[in-house]
Design a protein around this motif. Sequence first.
Motif, PDB file in Angstrom:
ATOM      1  N   LYS A 127      67.742 -22.879  45.504  1.00 39.71           N
ATOM      2  CA  LYS A 127      69.184 -23.030  45.311  1.00 39.71           C
ATOM      3  C   LYS A 127      69.824 -23.267  46.676  1.00 39.71           C
ATOM      4  N   VAL A 128      70.672 -24.302  46.772  1.00 36.30           N
ATOM      5  CA  VAL A 128      71.387 -24.617  48.016  1.00 36.30           C
ATOM      6  C   VAL A 128      72.831 -24.151  47.880  1.00 36.30           C
ATOM      7  N   LEU A 129      73.292 -23.377  48.854  1.00 36.77           N
ATOM      8  CA  LEU A 129      74.663 -22.855  48.826  1.00 36.77           C
ATOM      9  C   LEU A 129      75.370 -23.165  50.133  1.00 36.77           C
ATOM     10  N   TYR A 130      76.605 -23.650  50.046  1.00 38.53           N
ATOM     11  CA  TYR A 130      77.498 -23.736  51.203  1.00 38.53           C
ATOM     12  C   TYR A 130      78.913 -23.605  50.655  1.00 38.53           C
ATOM     13  N   VAL A 131      79.649 -22.644  51.204  1.00 35.90           N
ATOM     14  CA  VAL A 131      80.932 -22.235  50.648  1.00 35.90           C
ATOM     15  C   VAL A 131      82.040 -22.511  51.656  1.00 35.90           C
ATOM     16  N   PRO A 132      82.992 -23.380  51.323  1.00 33.99           N
ATOM     17  CA  PRO A 132      84.090 -23.670  52.247  1.00 33.99           C
ATOM     18  C   PRO A 132      84.860 -22.405  52.614  1.00 33.99           C
ATOM     19  N   GLY A 133      85.250 -22.334  53.867  1.00 31.14           N
ATOM     20  CA  GLY A 133      86.107 -21.239  54.320  1.00 31.14           C
ATOM     21  C   GLY A 133      85.379 -20.034  54.854  1.00 31.14           C
ATOM     22  N   VAL A 134      84.076 -19.937  54.601  1.00 26.69           N
ATOM     23  CA  VAL A 134      83.292 -18.827  55.138  1.00 26.69           C
ATOM     24  C   VAL A 134      81.998 -19.395  55.713  1.00 26.69           C
ATOM     25  N   GLU A 135      81.329 -18.588  56.519  1.00 31.31           N
ATOM     26  CA  GLU A 135      80.087 -19.036  57.137  1.00 31.31           C
ATOM     27  C   GLU A 135      78.882 -18.634  56.303  1.00 31.31           C
ATOM     28  N   ALA A 136      77.757 -19.226  56.632  1.00 35.64           N
ATOM     29  CA  ALA A 136      76.519 -18.915  55.907  1.00 35.64           C
ATOM     30  C   ALA A 136      76.223 -17.416  55.955  1.00 35.64           C
ATOM     31  N   ASP A 137      76.483 -16.789  57.115  1.00 38.40           N
ATOM     32  CA  ASP A 137      76.220 -15.353  57.237  1.00 38.40           C
ATOM     33  C   ASP A 137      76.990 -14.551  56.206  1.00 38.40           C
ATOM     34  N   ASP A 138      78.240 -14.955  55.916  1.00 39.07           N
ATOM     35  CA  ASP A 138      79.055 -14.225  54.948  1.00 39.07           C
ATOM     36  C   ASP A 138      78.514 -14.370  53.532  1.00 39.07           C
ATOM     37  N   VAL A 139      78.045 -15.565  53.220  1.00 41.71           N
ATOM     38  CA  VAL A 139      77.441 -15.778  51.907  1.00 41.71           C
ATOM     39  C   VAL A 139      76.175 -14.938  51.786  1.00 41.71           C
ATOM     40  N   ILE A 140      75.368 -14.936  52.834  1.00 42.28           N
ATOM     41  CA  ILE A 140      74.145 -14.129  52.842  1.00 42.28           C
ATOM     42  C   ILE A 140      74.489 -12.650  52.698  1.00 42.28           C
ATOM     43  N   GLY A 141      75.498 -12.197  53.426  1.00 46.48           N
ATOM     44  CA  GLY A 141      75.910 -10.798  53.340  1.00 46.48           C
ATOM     45  C   GLY A 141      76.368 -10.420  51.951  1.00 46.48           C
ATOM     46  N   THR A 142      77.121 -11.314  51.308  1.00 46.89           N
ATOM     47  CA  THR A 142      77.608 -11.038  49.954  1.00 46.89           C
ATOM     48  C   THR A 142      76.452 -10.947  48.972  1.00 46.89           C
ATOM     49  N   LEU A 143      75.527 -11.897  49.042  1.00 50.34           N
ATOM     50  CA  LEU A 143      74.393 -11.890  48.119  1.00 50.34           C
ATOM     51  C   LEU A 143      73.496 -10.677  48.348  1.00 50.34           C
ATOM     52  N   ALA A 144      73.295 -10.308  49.616  1.00 51.66           N
ATOM     53  CA  ALA A 144      72.468  -9.130  49.908  1.00 51.66           C
ATOM     54  C   ALA A 144      73.113  -7.869  49.352  1.00 51.66           C
ATOM     55  N   CYS A 145      74.450  -7.782  49.473  1.00 45.98           N
ATOM     56  CA  CYS A 145      75.170  -6.616  48.959  1.00 45.98           C
ATOM     57  C   CYS A 145      75.080  -6.551  47.432  1.00 45.98           C
ATOM     58  N   VAL A 146      75.282  -7.690  46.776  1.00 46.61           N
ATOM     59  CA  VAL A 146      75.190  -7.739  45.317  1.00 46.61           C
ATOM     60  C   VAL A 146      73.768  -7.398  44.868  1.00 46.61           C
TER      61      VAL A 146
END
Length: 939
Positions: free
Chosen positions: A115-134
């Motif tokens: 799965k490829v993810l890139y989210v406008p307005g935040v950095e890759a680290d933030d997406v990784i942090g969110t997924l790790a927390c979930v």
Amino acid sequence: MSALPTPDTQEPKTLLLVDGSSYLYRAYFAMPDLRAVPGDPDSPATGAIRGMINMLQKLRKDVRADYAACVFDAPGKTFRDDLYPDYKATRTPMPDDLRAQIEPIHEVVRLLGWKVLYVPGVEADDVIGTLACVATEHGVRTIISSGDKDLSQLVNDHVVVIDTMADRRRDAAGVEAEFGVPPRLMVDYQTLVGDAVDNVPGVEKVGPKTAVKLLKEYGSLDALIARAGEVKGVVGEHLRKALDWLPRGRELLTIRTNCELAEHMPGFPDLEDIVINGQDTEKLKTFYDRYGFKGLVRQLEQHEVPPETLKARAAQAAPPDLFSPADEPEPPQLPTRVTNLSYHVVLTWEQFDELLARLEVSDLVALDLEADSLDEMRAQVVGLSFSTEPGVAAYLPLAHSYPDAPAQLPRDEALARLKPWLQNPERRKLAQHIKFDRHVFANHGIEVRGHVHDTMLQSYVLEVHKPHGLASLAERHLGRAGVDYEQITGKGAHQIPFTQVPIEKAAEYSCEDADQTLDVHGVLWPRLLKDNKLRFIYGLEMQTSETLYRIERNGVLIDGPMLARQSRELGERMLQLEREAYDLAGQPFNLGSPKQIGEIFFNKLGLPVVKKTASGAPSTDEEVLEKLAEDYPLPAKVLEHRSLAKLKGTYTDKLAQMAQPSTGRVHTRYAQAVAVTGRLSSNEPNLQNIPIRTAEGRRVREAFIAPPGHLIASADYSQIELRIMAHLSEDPALLRAFTEGMDVHRATAAEVFGLAPEQVSNEQRRYAKVINFGLIYGMSAFGLARNLGIETSAAKSYIDRYFQRYPGVKQYMDETRLSAKSRGYVETVFGRRLYLPEINSPNGPRRGGAERAAINAPMQGTAADLIKLSMVKVQQTLDEQGRRTKMILQVHDELVFEVPEDEVGWARDEIPRLMAGIAQLRVPLLAEIGVGPNWDQAH
């Protein structure tokens, strides 16, 4: 209304997150200037693309995961630019030829199954942090692959960061060893030091050593700020000057863990949108051709060749009984680790005969296999290593094919001469992850017997909460660091398949693996010998490995045309839902966009706001949509569309593509050493999470069919975890309900509502069912109220009444929590240990989660033990009686069989009897079976 979570959602799994932005820069700078047309500077640059492919393939080989995503930075500004306009202002712009490779990189990563993810307005680290927390909230452990030190702040007992290029592992101990502070203080440390790469100032004159000293002395950045006046000298002066800046610096450097991801993962926070998938071989061929990757094309073509027809399976003796305390003597004490290793290469028949003679007289041989593929149904042997004593090993190369490679013994003839030893159950063998090796040998017509030990499973039983790979075991128990795979195959564009590794290097690598396996066994096996309960569990795991090998080898037949029809029908229904949603909304909109949904729901239609996101916007997550769908039709349409899109993308579009072309069968892989409860996980494809709560989801199981002259049989345990609760708690009322064969949910309703069983309504029985299962998972009054749609006070009253009627359950829960806090682990009925690292954590939510796990884990773990015992017993019976019935799937508490029509009567009677009689608990076990032409009708 949300359905009560089932055991399916509680099983610990692994999420693998790749920091794609870190990867692509590393790939770019590590690779030469490769071009699609070699030597043509005007053709597209391909170095970063090739590097990404190599890195992801290696990672997929080294790390087994259930969920995976590759996360990149999105173009454009982020919230940090608004906080601090100079953020990253000093960074060098991305090179143009790297920028041109980003879209192809995204494309090939998807084709490789990520799965490829890139989210406008935040950095890759933030997406990784969110997924790790979930993931942590869902009981899923997370492995992050990145070289970025910033991600160290996410590390905890459930999250680890690995840097494959630097061979670095950042767990909690690794972070503290590297930086001098634990992960919880990493943000404070970074704030003091600053980040020159991102142009975030720290405190002037404060470097890493000073930062560590200050944090150790004051305990945290907040405490340091509060007592800044006490800090003396130049450091104190600079610290006080920076006091106004430090809060903003910390905000810039803190990785967010609450990003809104539903637009990019429609089912978020459900992780099923990022279940790891198989690669798209046909499209990969086209892609590789386009960019001139001829070697990769050849690899794909080699992997597509069906394995040679397997020779007729020889009559196989039933597996031995589970280990008993005295069935094997304690191994002799291994000598002190030798420093002069003696590794040999076997290239002549004389040397081969000498090796075989040694194998024939050795009490135990550590065997390591090198293959040309990770696809265990197609992989072929490249070489074999054997170790019979510490420091001594021999490598038998059989398929190395590089220029000037020395002549090797013919593979077919060498394997034929090894076959009697390999198939002799009296010749005792040891390996690391024997199931994979057995598949590869089977591809050559060899059914290996005598595999009596597996170091991976020894570790899994003794230390379930730690990594079980050979490199980790050798480092942890021997203090040895081995030869890395990339040291002998190379990296990037220069990486070669194992068949092209020079034999002398291959011998060092493979011999070392066999040697280390023997040494690790010498450490772990004596520990198992000292604990009869753990030794019993290890014996169970060894026999489960044998049974899983048989299940995987059998595979399950798939009706590809039926899945294609289902995909078309799902697509048509999705289009219909879109039209209906547009009519209800009064305009077209993207049903997968939370932003557009929010605008339609709350701005245009004025629907009530159920809850808000961290940024203050009205939430449109799954829970909100389910609540709104109770009263409004449009949210119901959006929910149905999301569920169908997930079903289509994950199953009906992909299952048929994963079947072996020659047989039409899907061969899932069962990961045995992953879940801390002892449960199995299925991957490539994952057949344990097929949704069955909707008609469309159940229809997927219709495509799992029996061949002509056969039927599908499905046998599973009835209310297994409630029965285990009755056994563990010894509550008289609960024991009586099961012993007398009562409807336990009706009996519970009668107790809670003070009625006679015949007076209980269907609604009251439903309430009792939610209570019964909810309490197993530690559900609070708030959670019960939400599931039943009632007031929290009423839910609390129900729970209080439940415990008044079942005081043994309450006593068991209280005593289990206390025992877990004292010992650090709980046990199943059979003695499997389930460790709880957070049980005494000062963090309230983490401690609470561990306490809930302490209640549930013995039940989940005992259920896992029971289904494994049943698998082994049923397979033994099939072998002993010479039945043609095949076990083809294991899903949670269910076993699925392919049964010849003339054995259906036997299966209906005997399989449930075997399963029910596998253990004697304080209440009877009950197994039920169904039969039909496909899995759905049999279930």
